[in-house]
Scaffold this motif. Structure first.
Motif, PDB file in Angstrom:
ATOM      1  N   MET A   1     -59.730-110.273 -67.162  1.00  0.00           N
ATOM      2  CA  MET A   1     -60.057-110.294 -68.574  1.00  0.00           C
ATOM      3  C   MET A   1     -60.598-108.783 -68.622  1.00  0.00           C
ATOM      4  N   MET A   2     -61.797-108.610 -67.875  1.00  0.00           N
ATOM      5  CA  MET A   2     -62.254-107.101 -68.192  1.00  0.00           C
ATOM      6  C   MET A   2     -61.631-106.100 -67.872  1.00  0.00           C
ATOM      7  N   ALA A   3     -60.716-106.164 -66.567  1.00  0.00           N
ATOM      8  CA  ALA A   3     -59.849-104.907 -66.209  1.00  0.00           C
ATOM      9  C   ALA A   3     -59.005-104.909 -67.593  1.00  0.00           C
ATOM     10  N   PHE A   4     -58.493-105.766 -68.222  1.00  0.00           N
ATOM     11  CA  PHE A   4     -57.514-105.651 -69.132  1.00  0.00           C
ATOM     12  C   PHE A   4     -58.366-104.772 -70.323  1.00  0.00           C
ATOM     13  N   LEU A   5     -59.432-105.263 -70.676  1.00  0.00           N
ATOM     14  CA  LEU A   5     -60.372-104.497 -71.700  1.00  0.00           C
ATOM     15  C   LEU A   5     -60.644-103.004 -71.300  1.00  0.00           C
ATOM     16  N   ALA A   6     -60.855-102.805 -70.293  1.00  0.00           N
ATOM     17  CA  ALA A   6     -61.113-101.603 -69.603  1.00  0.00           C
ATOM     18  C   ALA A   6     -59.795-100.896 -69.699  1.00  0.00           C
ATOM     19  N   MET A   7     -58.628-101.176 -69.569  1.00  0.00           N
ATOM     20  CA  MET A   7     -57.405-100.405 -69.519  1.00  0.00           C
ATOM     21  C   MET A   7     -57.128-100.472 -70.978  1.00  0.00           C
ATOM     22  N   VAL A   8     -57.299-101.062 -72.060  1.00  0.00           N
ATOM     23  CA  VAL A   8     -57.038-100.831 -73.289  1.00  0.00           C
ATOM     24  C   VAL A   8     -57.847 -99.773 -73.791  1.00  0.00           C
ATOM     25  N   MET A   9     -59.313 -99.925 -73.494  1.00  0.00           N
ATOM     26  CA  MET A   9     -60.171 -98.739 -73.884  1.00  0.00           C
ATOM     27  C   MET A   9     -59.829 -97.372 -73.324  1.00  0.00           C
TER      28      MET A   9
END
Length: 50
Positions: A1-9
């Motif tokens: 989940m955090m990797a997805f958030l980092a990628m989107v940001m």
């Protein structure tokens, strides 16, 4: 989940950061810094895991 958030940001900053924050980047140095920080974060994450 955090990797997805980092990628989107990262994608949002890379694509729309100059409009949102108002920086001037004719040479692409800010985008290069963003890419470098993202890549170094990935490398550090993998090193911390294993």
């Amino acid at each position: 989940m955090m990797a997805f958030l980092a990628m989107v940001m990262f994608i949002a900053l890379f694509a729309f950061g100059n409009t949102y924050f108002g920086w001037s980047d004719p040479g692409g140095k800010v985008q290069l810094a963003l890419v470098s920080a993202f890549v170094f974060g990935i490398i550090c994450g993998f090193r911390a895991k294993g």
